[in-house]
Design a protein around this motif. Structure first.
Motif, PDB file in Angstrom:
ATOM      1  N   ARG A  14       0.723  -1.229  -0.024  1.00  0.00           N
ATOM      2  CA  ARG A  14       0.068  -0.123  -0.090  1.00  0.00           C
ATOM      3  C   ARG A  14       0.817   1.214   0.138  1.00  0.00           C
ATOM      4  O   ARG A  14       0.681   2.155  -0.779  1.00  0.00           O
ATOM      5  N   CYS A  17       2.634   1.537  -3.528  1.00  0.00           N
ATOM      6  CA  CYS A  17       1.832   1.854  -4.478  1.00  0.00           C
ATOM      7  C   CYS A  17       0.907   3.041  -4.565  1.00  0.00           C
ATOM      8  O   CYS A  17       0.443   3.601  -5.545  1.00  0.00           O
ATOM      9  N   ALA A  25      -4.032   4.184  -4.538  1.00  0.00           N
ATOM     10  CA  ALA A  25      -4.541   3.886  -5.918  1.00  0.00           C
ATOM     11  C   ALA A  25      -4.011   2.756  -6.576  1.00  0.00           C
ATOM     12  O   ALA A  25      -4.674   2.048  -7.535  1.00  0.00           O
ATOM     13  N   VAL A  27      -2.776  -0.023  -5.440  1.00  0.00           N
ATOM     14  CA  VAL A  27      -3.059  -1.346  -4.735  1.00  0.00           C
ATOM     15  C   VAL A  27      -3.593  -2.425  -5.566  1.00  0.00           C
ATOM     16  O   VAL A  27      -3.429  -3.662  -5.571  1.00  0.00           O
ATOM     17  N   PRO A  28      -4.592  -2.194  -6.310  1.00  0.00           N
ATOM     18  CA  PRO A  28      -5.582  -3.031  -7.007  1.00  0.00           C
ATOM     19  C   PRO A  28      -4.756  -3.643  -8.278  1.00  0.00           C
ATOM     20  O   PRO A  28      -4.804  -4.676  -8.808  1.00  0.00           O
ATOM     21  N   ASP A  29      -3.678  -2.979  -8.786  1.00  0.00           N
ATOM     22  CA  ASP A  29      -2.703  -3.336  -9.692  1.00  0.00           C
ATOM     23  C   ASP A  29      -1.508  -4.151  -8.968  1.00  0.00           C
ATOM     24  O   ASP A  29      -1.030  -5.157  -9.612  1.00  0.00           O
ATOM     25  N   LEU A  31      -1.665  -5.726  -6.063  1.00  0.00           N
ATOM     26  CA  LEU A  31      -1.849  -7.208  -5.546  1.00  0.00           C
ATOM     27  C   LEU A  31      -1.823  -8.267  -6.369  1.00  0.00           C
ATOM     28  O   LEU A  31      -1.110  -9.254  -6.181  1.00  0.00           O
ATOM     29  N   PRO A  32      -2.381  -8.202  -7.734  1.00  0.00           N
ATOM     30  CA  PRO A  32      -2.278  -9.303  -8.712  1.00  0.00           C
ATOM     31  C   PRO A  32      -0.951  -9.524  -9.204  1.00  0.00           C
ATOM     32  O   PRO A  32      -0.379 -10.392  -9.258  1.00  0.00           O
TER      33      PRO A  32
END
Length: 78
Positions: A14, A17, A25, A27-29, A31-32
């Motif tokens: 976190r 990113c 913002a 984090v969704p990119d 994590l994967p």
């Protein structure tokens, strides 16, 4: 010890990113991407030492093909 690393990696992701902000913002990119790196390391750990560099080479090819596929889909959407 492994669980401690997992617990510490989520807040670190976190912070990294967020780009200096507190919105997280990226984090969704992130994590994967982190899960993909972890999966690659788990797969490499299954290979024996007698297999040489072939598992690494195969992993790089798969990552390249997956990246090209994702890029193609994202470019067609937008």
């Amino acid at each position: 010890m492994a669980w401690l690393g997992i617990v510490l990696s989520v807040p670190a992701l976190r912070v990294v990113c967020g780009g200096g902000t507190d919105d997280g913002a990226g984090v969704p990119d992130g994590l994967p991407a982190s899960a993909g790196v972890a999966l690659q390391y788990i797969a490499l750990a299954q290979a024996g030492s007698s297999s040489g560099l072939w598992p690494v080479a195969a992993g790089r090819v798969v990552v390249g093909l997956a990246g090209a596929g994702v890029a193609t889909v994202l470019l067609s959407l937008g």
